[in-house]
Write a protein that holds these residues in place. Structure first.
Motif, mmCIF file in Angstrom:
data_model
loop_
_atom_site.group_PDB
_atom_site.id
_atom_site.type_symbol
_atom_site.label_atom_id
_atom_site.label_comp_id
_atom_site.label_asym_id
_atom_site.label_seq_id
_atom_site.Cartn_x
_atom_site.Cartn_y
_atom_site.Cartn_z
ATOM 1 N N GLU A 45 38.642 38.654 39.455
ATOM 2 C CA GLU A 45 39.130 39.248 38.201
ATOM 3 C C GLU A 45 38.683 38.423 36.992
ATOM 4 O O GLU A 45 38.259 38.955 35.982
ATOM 5 C CB GLU A 45 40.650 39.395 38.241
ATOM 6 N N GLU A 46 38.742 37.102 37.145
ATOM 7 C CA GLU A 46 38.307 36.222 36.062
ATOM 8 C C GLU A 46 36.815 36.375 35.767
ATOM 9 O O GLU A 46 36.364 36.156 34.658
ATOM 10 C CB GLU A 46 38.570 34.747 36.420
ATOM 11 N N SER A 47 36.046 36.739 36.803
ATOM 12 C CA SER A 47 34.578 36.746 36.660
ATOM 13 C C SER A 47 34.067 37.990 35.941
ATOM 14 O O SER A 47 32.936 38.021 35.464
ATOM 15 C CB SER A 47 33.919 36.672 38.033
ATOM 16 N N GLY A 48 34.877 39.047 35.907
ATOM 17 C CA GLY A 48 34.443 40.263 35.224
ATOM 18 C C GLY A 48 33.559 41.187 36.067
ATOM 19 O O GLY A 48 33.213 42.268 35.620
ATOM 20 N N VAL A 49 33.179 40.790 37.304
ATOM 21 C CA VAL A 49 32.436 41.717 38.171
ATOM 22 C C VAL A 49 33.378 42.231 39.260
ATOM 23 O O VAL A 49 34.435 41.654 39.516
ATOM 24 C CB VAL A 49 31.174 41.069 38.816
ATOM 25 N N SER A 52 30.688 42.755 44.558
ATOM 26 C CA SER A 52 29.554 42.047 43.945
ATOM 27 C C SER A 52 29.861 40.561 43.835
ATOM 28 O O SER A 52 28.979 39.716 44.022
ATOM 29 C CB SER A 52 29.263 42.567 42.537
ATOM 30 N N TYR A 53 31.113 40.254 43.535
ATOM 31 C CA TYR A 53 31.500 38.851 43.413
ATOM 32 C C TYR A 53 31.294 38.119 44.742
ATOM 33 O O TYR A 53 30.675 37.056 44.799
ATOM 34 C CB TYR A 53 32.963 38.752 42.973
ATOM 35 N N ALA A 91 36.228 39.315 51.290
ATOM 36 C CA ALA A 91 35.721 38.152 52.029
ATOM 37 C C ALA A 91 34.238 38.309 52.292
ATOM 38 O O ALA A 91 33.702 39.425 52.268
ATOM 39 C CB ALA A 91 36.458 38.000 53.359
ATOM 40 N N TRP A 92 33.570 37.190 52.528
ATOM 41 C CA TRP A 92 32.218 37.268 53.091
ATOM 42 C C TRP A 92 32.183 36.614 54.453
ATOM 43 O O TRP A 92 33.099 35.862 54.818
ATOM 44 C CB TRP A 92 31.143 36.708 52.171
ATOM 45 N N ALA A 93 31.122 36.918 55.216
ATOM 46 C CA ALA A 93 30.934 36.300 56.531
ATOM 47 C C ALA A 93 29.452 36.143 56.786
ATOM 48 O O ALA A 93 28.637 36.908 56.265
ATOM 49 C CB ALA A 93 31.563 37.162 57.618
#
Ligand code: FA5
Ligand code: MG
Length: 365
Positions: free
Chosen positions: A149-153, A157-158, A228-230
């Protein structure tokens, strides 16, 4: 005893050559290239992230079909579930074919940043970069809403951006400058999904798969507001690039001329091949039937020649007017450690021909 009972099960397709690799744990040997690489990757994560990744390298490689496939959303009819691709201990139990088999359980247990290293098992083709037993390292990182949320994307995508940054950083940490590229791909458990390839021995070599975790997996572990990513790294492939190891069979060598070249914590070592012995090529042609698969052929050849087989390659393939299909395979025999004699190679080839004919339902030409 338990072993004998299991081995008699008709749903068991694990040959002795593969079974004997269970418990070898190359990834837990600090002097072995796979162990040295694992430790170097641990260092990168320890240095890069203030919050530590939980590390697991001792989870049992014998897992349930549910853990290996269902928990990571592999569809019921996916090829990877077949007896042609996976080693089954019995109908409900497999030798894990990827470290992703542990993702869901660890998420359920509340881990949100972790690495899982282990031996994995696959029926596969035979060449210098494929082996039926190899090692993977799984990585998972879960984000909270405030982070994107802080990043704006948007969340996906984040996570994808963070994932690529993490893995590009890892590649620089291990290799310095190296030619690499991202390729879009598909996995049932991530979307979007990517593979990273590195230029090695005049070819693009796939070294890892990764992506943004399917929301369903997070949901099942009670994380409905997260992303999450993996990733899953192929440790042999990375070690081949890092140490310039030309053939994947070498990781299993107990020859001192191999083992003595590596030591704990030493990343800068380049493997010096001991004099290369000549390969011997044997061709074999046969009419195939519908049930023929290349993995079954490779299993037969490996069952007979073990690590003395270097490559099994289709060199000719045609269908005649009657609709019969012929394959010609070229088998390369070569030892990493000594010269093979004509007699032993001829004996291998003779046994291969006999067993191919008896077991694979083909007609030799
Ligand atoms: C997987 O196994 C996924 N579980 C990776 C993953 C994890 C994707 C988490 C997304 C999220 P794949 O089948 O492509 O993907 O294997 C991963 C890596 O293992 C490959 O890139 C390759 O480096 C290595 N590998 C695959 N087969 C072999 C083999 N027979 N011998 C040696 N290395 C192999
Ligand atoms: Mg792949």
């Amino acid at each position: 005893m338990l072993v004998d009972v299991v081995r008699d099960d008709p749903t068991n397709n694990v040959p002795d050559t593969v079974f004997s690799k269970l418990g070898m744990q190359l990834h837990r040997r600090d002097q072995h290239p796979i162990g040295i690489l694992k430790n170097a990757i641990y260092d990168y994560f320890d240095k890069t992230y203030a919050e530590k990744f939980d590390k697991f390298d001792d989870l049992c490689p014998i897992v349930s079909v549910k853990e290996n496939f269902d928990d990571v959303l592999v569809p019921a009819d996916h090829v990877s579930r077949s007896y042609n691709d996976t080693y089954y201990v019995d109908a409900q139990t497999v030798l894990r074919c990827h470290t992703s088999a542990h993702q869901a359980e660890l998420l359920r247990r509340g881990h949100t940043q972790f690495l899982v290293t282990g031996d994995v098992y696959r029926r596969d083709s035979i060449d210098s970069t494929h082996y039926p037993v190899f090692h993977q390292m799984e990585g998972v990182r879960v984000f909270n809403p405030n982070e994107w949320e802080e990043s704006g994307v948007d969340a996906t995508s984040y996570a994808a951006g963070d994932l690529k940054k993490c893995l590009e950083g890892l590649a620089r940490h291990l290799f310095g400058a190296v030619e690499m590229r991202w390729v879009d791909t598909y996995f049932p458990f991530t979307n979007p999904s990517f593979e990273l390839e590195i230029y090695f021995q005049e070819k693009w070599l796939e070294v890892l798969g990764c992506g943004v975790t399917e929301q369903e997996i997070l949901k099942r572990s009670g994380k409905t507001n997260n992303v999450a990513w993996a990733f899953g790294l192929g440790l042999e492939r990375l070690a081949m690039v890092l140490f310039e190891i030309p053939d994947i069979r070498l990781f299993w060598s107990t020859d001192e001329r191999f083992t003595s070249q590596f030591s704990e914590g030493q990343l800068g070592v380049k493997f010096k091949p001991f004099s290369k012995f000549p390969p011997c090529y044997k061709d074999m042609s046969f009419w195939i039937s519908d049930s023929f698969t290349e993995n079954n052929l490779c299993e037969v050849v490996r069952g007979i020649a073990g690590d003395l087989v270097e490559e099994v390659r289709l060199i000719d393939n045609f269908t005649n007017k009657k609709g019969m299909t012929s394959h010609c395979y070229r088998i390369a025999y070569r030892s990493m450690e000594r010269s093979l004699t004509d007699e032993e190679i001829n004996q291998f080839q003779w046994n291969v021909r006999e067993e191919v004919q008896n077991k694979l339902n083909v007609v030799l030409r």
